[in-house]
Design a protein around this motif. Sequence first.
Motif, PDB file in Angstrom:
ATOM      1  N   ILE A  83      -7.767   2.075  -3.072  1.00  0.00           N
ATOM      2  CA  ILE A  83      -8.372   1.396  -1.930  1.00  0.00           C
ATOM      3  C   ILE A  83      -9.395   2.330  -1.288  1.00  0.00           C
ATOM      4  CG2 ILE A  83      -7.984   0.316   0.317  1.00  0.00           C
ATOM      5  CD1 ILE A  83      -6.785  -1.249  -2.000  1.00  0.00           C
ATOM      6  N   LYS A  84     -10.634   1.872  -1.201  1.00  0.00           N
ATOM      7  CA  LYS A  84     -11.697   2.721  -0.658  1.00  0.00           C
ATOM      8  C   LYS A  84     -12.277   2.205   0.651  1.00  0.00           C
ATOM      9  CE  LYS A  84     -12.966   4.583  -5.164  1.00  0.00           C
ATOM     10  NZ  LYS A  84     -14.054   4.838  -6.141  1.00  0.00           N
ATOM     11  N   PHE A  85     -12.021   0.941   0.969  1.00  0.00           N
ATOM     12  CA  PHE A  85     -12.541   0.394   2.221  1.00  0.00           C
ATOM     13  C   PHE A  85     -11.523   0.658   3.326  1.00  0.00           C
ATOM     14  CE2 PHE A  85     -13.722  -2.835   5.336  1.00  0.00           C
ATOM     15  CZ  PHE A  85     -15.113  -2.812   5.277  1.00  0.00           C
ATOM     16  N   ARG A 105     -10.717  -4.833   1.254  1.00  0.00           N
ATOM     17  CA  ARG A 105      -9.710  -3.911   0.738  1.00  0.00           C
ATOM     18  C   ARG A 105      -8.964  -4.516  -0.449  1.00  0.00           C
ATOM     19  NH1 ARG A 105      -7.757   0.158   3.893  1.00  0.00           N
ATOM     20  NH2 ARG A 105      -5.554  -0.275   3.577  1.00  0.00           N
ATOM     21  N   GLU A 106      -8.772  -5.835  -0.411  1.00  0.00           N
ATOM     22  CA  GLU A 106      -7.810  -6.445  -1.328  1.00  0.00           C
ATOM     23  C   GLU A 106      -8.400  -7.324  -2.426  1.00  0.00           C
ATOM     24  OE1 GLU A 106      -3.993  -6.606   1.716  1.00  0.00           O
ATOM     25  OE2 GLU A 106      -4.836  -8.487   0.998  1.00  0.00           O
ATOM     26  N   GLU A 147      -5.457   6.462  -1.036  1.00  0.00           N
ATOM     27  CA  GLU A 147      -4.730   5.218  -0.768  1.00  0.00           C
ATOM     28  C   GLU A 147      -4.796   4.292  -1.977  1.00  0.00           C
ATOM     29  OE1 GLU A 147      -4.121   2.028   2.873  1.00  0.00           O
ATOM     30  OE2 GLU A 147      -6.120   2.884   2.548  1.00  0.00           O
ATOM     31  N   TYR A 204       0.826  -1.205   0.000  1.00  0.00           N
ATOM     32  CA  TYR A 204       0.000   0.000   0.000  1.00  0.00           C
ATOM     33  C   TYR A 204       0.864   1.259   0.000  1.00  0.00           C
ATOM     34  CZ  TYR A 204      -3.831  -3.079   1.563  1.00  0.00           C
ATOM     35  OH  TYR A 204      -4.767  -4.072   1.672  1.00  0.00           O
ATOM     36  N   TYR A 243      -9.192   0.384   6.793  1.00  0.00           N
ATOM     37  CA  TYR A 243      -8.530  -0.741   7.439  1.00  0.00           C
ATOM     38  C   TYR A 243      -9.312  -1.128   8.678  1.00  0.00           C
ATOM     39  CZ  TYR A 243      -5.415  -3.633  10.128  1.00  0.00           C
ATOM     40  OH  TYR A 243      -4.918  -4.675  10.862  1.00  0.00           O
TER      41      TYR A 243
END
Length: 238
Positions: free
Chosen positions: A86-88, A98-99, A60, A53, A90
């Motif tokens: 990446i929008k969700f 996320r992935e 992100e 990341y 952590y």
Amino acid sequence: MNKEDIINSYDFKNIKTEKEAAEVQLKLNEFIEIDKKLKIEKIKKVAGVDLAYWKKEDVEYAVCCIVVIDYSTKEVVEKVEYVGEIKFPYIPGCLAFRELSLVLEAVKKLNLDPDLYVFDGNGYLHPRHMGIATHAGIYLNKPTIGVAKSYYKIADTDFVEPENSEGAYTDIVIDKEVYGRALRTQKNVKPIFISIGNYIDLETSTKIINKLLNKQSHIPIPTRLADIETHKMRTLYR
């Protein structure tokens, strides 16, 4: 609804909270197949999957790298990567949200069809048995194994340290159920944490991971190579 309808009904873009993610994970539980033994002699190609990341102007991003090796020779036969936003957020236990979309896009770029995917992360060793390796295994419809470098503590349960010898392991038992295994791949190194992803059992997973080791690292060759690629790609894209 059949399996495909249920899977396709979840639009990751519309899942924003831990509660929503957990509900999806619990519904997907019915598609976990622990006892389906993958015949080791039929494994030809193994894919290692890892992500890295970075942030750019407060946005992100991540790169998913997949490195496919020949199971017998351990030689690299294909490498691909996919970069996405990446929008969700952590949230521990919700890594797939996320992935997974990046993983699926990276898989589309493969020319080869791996027999097995090994993920840098957990699978069944998860509060809802739905770590990235298990979640991805359902979507990929392929055998998967999760191999984590650090222990994800569940239900306040610690793992028991394996003996300090190569190949020693202890099972991680939570509420009388085996969630995974702590495996010491070399003497005097920290253990790694193996759990089934899907369409495989823990014994077969352990045998395979032991075959995918060398003295260069305490983690399996496919995920180590994928990790190296993520660092290269992150430097290139950031």
